[in-house]
Each structure stands twice: as structure tokens, then as C-alpha cells.
Design a protein around this motif. Structure first.
Motif, PDB file in Angstrom:
ATOM      1  N   SER A 132      -1.263  -1.100  -4.218  1.00  0.00           N
ATOM      2  CA  SER A 132      -2.450  -0.255  -4.045  1.00  0.00           C
ATOM      3  C   SER A 132      -1.983   1.152  -3.703  1.00  0.00           C
ATOM      4  O   SER A 132      -1.112   1.332  -2.844  1.00  0.00           O
ATOM      5  CB  SER A 132      -3.318  -0.768  -2.900  1.00  0.00           C
ATOM      6  OG  SER A 132      -3.753  -2.066  -3.157  1.00  0.00           O
ATOM      7  N   ILE A 189      -3.117   4.477  -1.993  1.00  0.00           N
ATOM      8  CA  ILE A 189      -4.144   4.881  -1.042  1.00  0.00           C
ATOM      9  C   ILE A 189      -4.532   6.333  -1.272  1.00  0.00           C
ATOM     10  O   ILE A 189      -3.676   7.218  -1.368  1.00  0.00           O
ATOM     11  CB  ILE A 189      -3.639   4.698   0.411  1.00  0.00           C
ATOM     12  CG1 ILE A 189      -3.118   3.272   0.633  1.00  0.00           C
ATOM     13  CG2 ILE A 189      -4.721   5.049   1.419  1.00  0.00           C
ATOM     14  CD1 ILE A 189      -4.133   2.191   0.382  1.00  0.00           C
ATOM     15  N   SER A 205       0.858  -1.176   0.000  1.00  0.00           N
ATOM     16  CA  SER A 205       0.000   0.000   0.000  1.00  0.00           C
ATOM     17  C   SER A 205       0.894   1.226   0.000  1.00  0.00           C
ATOM     18  O   SER A 205       1.752   1.376   0.864  1.00  0.00           O
ATOM     19  CB  SER A 205      -0.900   0.021   1.231  1.00  0.00           C
ATOM     20  OG  SER A 205      -1.792  -1.051   1.191  1.00  0.00           O
TER      21      SER A 205
END
Length: 126
Positions: free
Chosen positions: A120, A122, A92
């Protein structure tokens, strides 16, 4: 001796205790809501929630500091630290919206060279 009839309950002490508990809950909730690393995330309409279990969290602050799982790392050290994790580990990436794009690209490049594919980014939801 005459026994007095019990008609009502004094609720003032109960209200006082509840107000004190409310103040305690509200003050601790404000500390819990803030993250350890303060970032001003960018917004996106297509953001989704991610479970935070056994994932690698990389944060880039506005001044260019890079954090790896809440520990500050230098630009030269981050590549060696990433090699300790398996390439299948979910990553993340939290990046302050005021950081230089160069820092973001540097971290993405290192992740790509280390074969991390489960990435990912954020953001805040609009």
C-alpha cells in the motif's frame, strides 16, 4: 444562630478547572496527531484507510533516509531486514512528496525482488 438559605452555586471554580483541562487536552492532542517521522505525503483522490496491525511500515524522508518500522536503515541494510518478514506481510510505503523518485523505485524494486505483493502506498486524501 440563623442558617443561611442556599440559593445558588458558584460555578467560577468549575469553569477554571474546565479551561485548564481543555488546554491540557488540546496541547497533548497536537503532539499525538503528529507522526514520529514527519513526512509531507502526496495527495490522491482514491485513498483508503488501512488498519495498522502487524504490517511493515517503510518511510522515505525527503533527504533520502529510509525508515523500517520507525528505525532508520541504510540502503544496503534494508534488503537483509526485509528478509526477516514473510512475503505475505502487508507493507505500507510512506514517501515524502519531495524525495527523489530514485529512492522510491529502489524500495519498490527490493520489495518486488523479495516477493512482497501486499503493498500500500500511503497518501493524503484530497
Amino acid at each position: 444562630m440563623r442558617v443561611k438559605k442556599f440559593d445558588s452555586i458558584n460555578v467560577v471554580p468549575f469553569i477554571d478547572i474546565m479551561l485548564v483541562l481543555l488546554v491540557i487536552v488540546l496541547t497533548t492532542a497536537s503532539f499525538v496527531a503528529k507522526g514520529i517521522i514527519p513526512l509531507d505525503l502526496s495527495t490522491a483522490t482514491s485513498s483508503t484507510k488501512i488498519e495498522k496491525h502487524k504490517e511493515l511500515i517503510i518511510s522515505i524522508k525527503a533527504d533520502g533516509e529510509i525508515y523500517l518500522n520507525d528505525k532508520i536503515v541504510s540502503r544496503t541494510q534494508i534488503e537483509a531486514d526485509l528478509l526477516k518478514y514473510k512475503p505475505q506481510t502487508p507493507v505500507s510505503l510512506n514517501c515524502d512528496k519531495n524525495t527523489k523518485f530514485d529512492n522510491f523505485v529502489y524500495v519498490i524494486d527490493i520489495l518486488k525482488e523479495s516477493n512482497f505483493k501486499n503493498l500500500s502506498i500511503i497518501t493524503k486524501q484530497q
